[in-house]
Scaffold this motif. Structure first.
Motif, short mmCIF file in Angstrom:
data_model
loop_
_atom_site.label_atom_id
_atom_site.label_comp_id
_atom_site.label_asym_id
_atom_site.label_seq_id
_atom_site.Cartn_x
_atom_site.Cartn_y
_atom_site.Cartn_z
N LYS A 103 0.81 -1.23 0.00
CA LYS A 103 0.00 0.00 0.00
C LYS A 103 0.84 1.27 0.00
O LYS A 103 0.35 2.32 -0.42
N LEU A 104 2.06 1.21 0.55
CA LEU A 104 2.87 2.42 0.71
C LEU A 104 4.27 2.19 0.16
O LEU A 104 4.73 1.05 0.08
N SER A 105 4.97 3.29 -0.15
CA SER A 105 6.38 3.15 -0.54
C SER A 105 7.27 3.56 0.62
O SER A 105 6.79 4.11 1.62
N ASP A 106 8.57 3.35 0.47
CA ASP A 106 9.57 3.67 1.49
C ASP A 106 9.31 2.96 2.81
O ASP A 106 9.44 3.55 3.88
N VAL A 107 8.91 1.68 2.72
CA VAL A 107 8.67 0.88 3.93
C VAL A 107 9.95 0.11 4.26
O VAL A 107 10.55 -0.50 3.36
N LYS A 108 10.37 0.16 5.51
CA LYS A 108 11.62 -0.51 5.92
C LYS A 108 11.39 -1.26 7.23
O LYS A 108 10.38 -1.05 7.91
N LYS A 110 13.00 -2.07 11.04
CA LYS A 110 14.01 -1.70 12.04
C LYS A 110 14.13 -2.88 12.99
O LYS A 110 13.15 -3.23 13.65
N TRP A 111 15.30 -3.50 13.03
CA TRP A 111 15.48 -4.71 13.84
C TRP A 111 15.11 -4.44 15.29
O TRP A 111 15.47 -3.38 15.80
N PRO A 112 14.42 -5.38 15.97
CA PRO A 112 14.00 -6.67 15.44
C PRO A 112 12.63 -6.65 14.78
O PRO A 112 12.35 -7.48 13.93
N ASN A 113 11.77 -5.70 15.17
CA ASN A 113 10.37 -5.90 14.78
C ASN A 113 9.57 -4.63 14.56
O ASN A 113 8.34 -4.68 14.60
N ASP A 114 10.22 -3.51 14.36
CA ASP A 114 9.45 -2.31 14.01
C ASP A 114 9.38 -2.19 12.49
O ASP A 114 10.36 -2.45 11.80
N ILE A 115 8.23 -1.73 12.00
CA ILE A 115 8.14 -1.38 10.59
C ILE A 115 8.12 0.15 10.54
O ILE A 115 7.42 0.82 11.32
N VAL A 116 8.91 0.67 9.62
CA VAL A 116 9.19 2.09 9.58
C VAL A 116 8.82 2.61 8.19
O VAL A 116 9.14 2.00 7.19
N VAL A 117 8.12 3.74 8.16
CA VAL A 117 7.79 4.36 6.87
C VAL A 117 8.30 5.80 6.93
O VAL A 117 7.98 6.54 7.87
N ALA A 167 -0.17 8.32 3.34
CA ALA A 167 -0.81 8.23 2.01
C ALA A 167 -1.89 9.28 1.79
O ALA A 167 -2.35 9.48 0.66
N GLY A 168 -2.33 9.93 2.87
CA GLY A 168 -3.38 10.93 2.73
C GLY A 168 -4.75 10.34 2.47
O GLY A 168 -5.63 11.02 1.94
N ASN A 205 17.34 -8.36 5.35
CA ASN A 205 18.54 -7.51 5.39
C ASN A 205 18.51 -6.42 4.32
O ASN A 205 18.95 -5.29 4.55
N ASP A 206 17.97 -6.75 3.14
CA ASP A 206 17.89 -5.75 2.07
C ASP A 206 17.00 -4.58 2.47
O ASP A 206 17.10 -3.50 1.90
N ASN A 207 16.09 -4.83 3.41
CA ASN A 207 15.14 -3.77 3.80
C ASN A 207 15.37 -3.25 5.21
O ASN A 207 14.51 -2.55 5.76
N LEU A 208 16.51 -3.57 5.77
CA LEU A 208 16.85 -3.12 7.12
C LEU A 208 17.18 -1.62 7.09
O LEU A 208 18.07 -1.20 6.37
#
Ligand code: BTN
Length: 264
Positions: A103-108, A110-117, A167-168, A205-208
């Motif tokens: 649904k969104l771009s620039d999603v990463k 953060k170890w161990p378990n946060d999702i960051v946008v 995303a607005g 790892n590619d998205n860390l």
């Protein structure tokens, strides 16, 4: 709107989320899930529209207003060696990562378990479990996703965001819940076969978010600076200590990893 019917209509899994308990309000879906774990089948999912005592990692609160976000806890009863239970947290993180990045771009991650946008936290995961010394009785990954909320408590506002802010527009929470379950089941089944996280290591790892960056590893009163190199097959974070150049593996649990200049 969120309801049992709406969520089940979207659910397309073999067992994760098939047995669904929907609550308009509870103290914490993790607490609820732990209470019913002994008598529930594996894959039972507890979803609430609102939590009165949402729990975060490291004894923090998880602010859980009604009508906008996702709060859910999955009961898993496959017998797993207790030291492998943190791997389930990383699997949950990967599942949320996959659902959010549809649904969104620039999603990463953060170890161990946060999702960051966009460098801000959009998801938190708190995994709890019960075991004897040999194997788990249950593992409960609890997932909170900031979906359609636009305001945060002052103490987290600088580092938090939601899907709507990014995303607005609003997102359908039922679809997101079902998608997280779909991805979770896929990865969890693979983990049950292989017993480790080698099958997601590369994409994780590619998205860390802080890969190869300097981070601060904080454990209680102690902290040190290191470069975050990526996870190993067990999901531990491999770091190179800044002062000595030594390689360390950091296991999750009661450890925080922070960017040297802020959250990431
Ligand atoms: C974190 O601190 O990042 C973890 C937050 C975990 C919040 C979720 S919301 C659903 C489940 N129930 C809880 O009480 N906590 C988890």
């Amino acid at each position: 709107m969120l309801s049992k019917e709406l969520i089940l209509k979207q659910m397309n899994t073999a067992y994760c989320g098939k047995n669904l308990i929907y609550l308009d309000e509870t103290d914490s879906t993790n607490e609820y899930a732990k209470k019913i774990a002994a008598t529930s089948e594996s894959g039972t999912l507890v979803v609430a529209d609102c939590q009165k005592k949402g729990k975060g990692r490291l004894g923090r609160n998880w602010n859980s207003p009604a009508g906008t976000c996702i709060y859910m806890s999955l009961i898993l009863k496959e017998r797993i060696e207790p030291h492998k239970s943190p791997m389930v947290t990383l699997i949950a993180a990967m599942a949320v990562f996959d659902a959010v990045r549809e649904k969104l771009s620039d999603v990463k991650i953060k170890w161990p378990n946060d999702i960051v946008v966009g460098g801000k936290k959009i998801t938190g995961i708190l995994t709890e479990m019960k075991s004897d010394s040999q194997e788990t009785e249950y593992i409960v990954p609890g997932i909170g996703i900031n979906v359609n909320n636009e305001e945060f408590a002052p103490e987290i506002a600088a580092n938090a965001t939601s899907m709507k802010i990014e995303a607005g527009r609003d997102f359908d929470r039922s679809i997101l819940i079902a998608n997280v379950m779909k991805y979770f089941e896929k990865y969890y089944d693979e983990f049950l076969k292989t017993g480790d996280l080698s099958f997601i290591k590369e994409i994780y790892n590619d998205n860390l978010v802080n890969r190869n960056n300097e981070v601060e590893i904080i454990s209680g009163e102690d902290s040190y600076r290191a470069a975050a190199l990526g996870i190993d097959d067990s999901g531990a974070l491999i770091v190179r200590k800044k002062d000595t150049g030594e390689i360390h593996t950091v296991v999750s649990g009661e450890v925080s990893v922070r960017g040297v200049y802020g959250y990431v």
